[in-house]
Design an enzyme around this catalytic site. Sequence first.
Site, mmCIF file in Angstrom:
data_model
loop_
_atom_site.group_PDB
_atom_site.id
_atom_site.type_symbol
_atom_site.label_atom_id
_atom_site.label_comp_id
_atom_site.label_asym_id
_atom_site.label_seq_id
_atom_site.Cartn_x
_atom_site.Cartn_y
_atom_site.Cartn_z
ATOM 1 N N GLU A 124 0.810 -1.285 -0.109
ATOM 2 C CA GLU A 124 -0.029 0.078 -0.071
ATOM 3 C C GLU A 124 0.665 1.224 0.032
ATOM 4 O O GLU A 124 0.210 2.407 -0.338
ATOM 5 C CB GLU A 124 -0.895 0.001 1.208
ATOM 6 C CG GLU A 124 -2.018 -1.011 1.096
ATOM 7 C CD GLU A 124 -2.784 -1.351 2.509
ATOM 8 O OE1 GLU A 124 -3.732 -1.686 2.264
ATOM 9 O OE2 GLU A 124 -2.115 -1.194 3.491
ATOM 10 N N ASP A 138 -12.170 -5.886 -1.374
ATOM 11 C CA ASP A 138 -13.011 -7.339 -1.361
ATOM 12 C C ASP A 138 -14.336 -6.977 -0.768
ATOM 13 O O ASP A 138 -14.486 -6.048 -0.258
ATOM 14 C CB ASP A 138 -12.148 -8.258 -0.496
ATOM 15 C CG ASP A 138 -11.898 -7.968 0.962
ATOM 16 O OD1 ASP A 138 -12.691 -8.077 1.621
ATOM 17 O OD2 ASP A 138 -10.689 -7.494 1.206
#
Length: 231
Positions: free
Chosen positions: A12, A198
């Site tokens: 990230e 997700d």
Amino acid sequence: MKIAIIVPMAIEAEYYRKHFHSGRKEMFGSTEFEHFSVNSNDIYLGLSGIGKVQAAMNLSSLLTEVEIDQIFMTGTAGSLNKGVKKGDLLLVSSFAYHDAHNTLAGNYVEGQIPGEPAEFKLDSKERNEFAKYLTAEKVAYKEGLVVTGDAFVGSDTQKAVITANFPSALAVEMEGAAFAQVAKHFAKPLVALRAISDNGDDNANEDFDQFAKKVGARAASLICAYLEKMS
């Protein structure tokens, strides 16, 4: 200004490192932060690690040593709401702990830690300015509650328990409420931008590996563009 950017995982942080190029590395507590200068602002980029303790410990280590003016946190989250899809951006308006169960200990609500608010609301001038920027740039985003806990939510069973206790929650992740709690006690404004990687269900493990890097980079690119416009 001195600005902290905190992300949980290295994947990230990749976009930030590529965008800002090389910076000076400094240790604060047990965490290495990279120090950049962007548009006359001092940027401290650090990995919090995964989970509430790591998040609180590593942000606190920085804030005790540096007079940070503003904190950005980015990264990924799993959807808890049918209206929140993979790839969506969430500008978090509040955080709560989905794994804090203290209602039997006194006059507390689900998710509340004694001595702390039920939700950590991110209501600041800095957050409002960033929201205006996203709107001006015609960036689609959602706002609302995100819940935090020390578990990767990867099953429909886990998701059902959380949504029963927090029906308004948009997403779930593992660090945000800890960041918000630390920021509250240090009186520092926190801007939290999470990207949905997700659906927080039985496909979450497969989905996470596929989408985390992609959506994390999207959130990071917006933060970088915003920082370059800040005076």
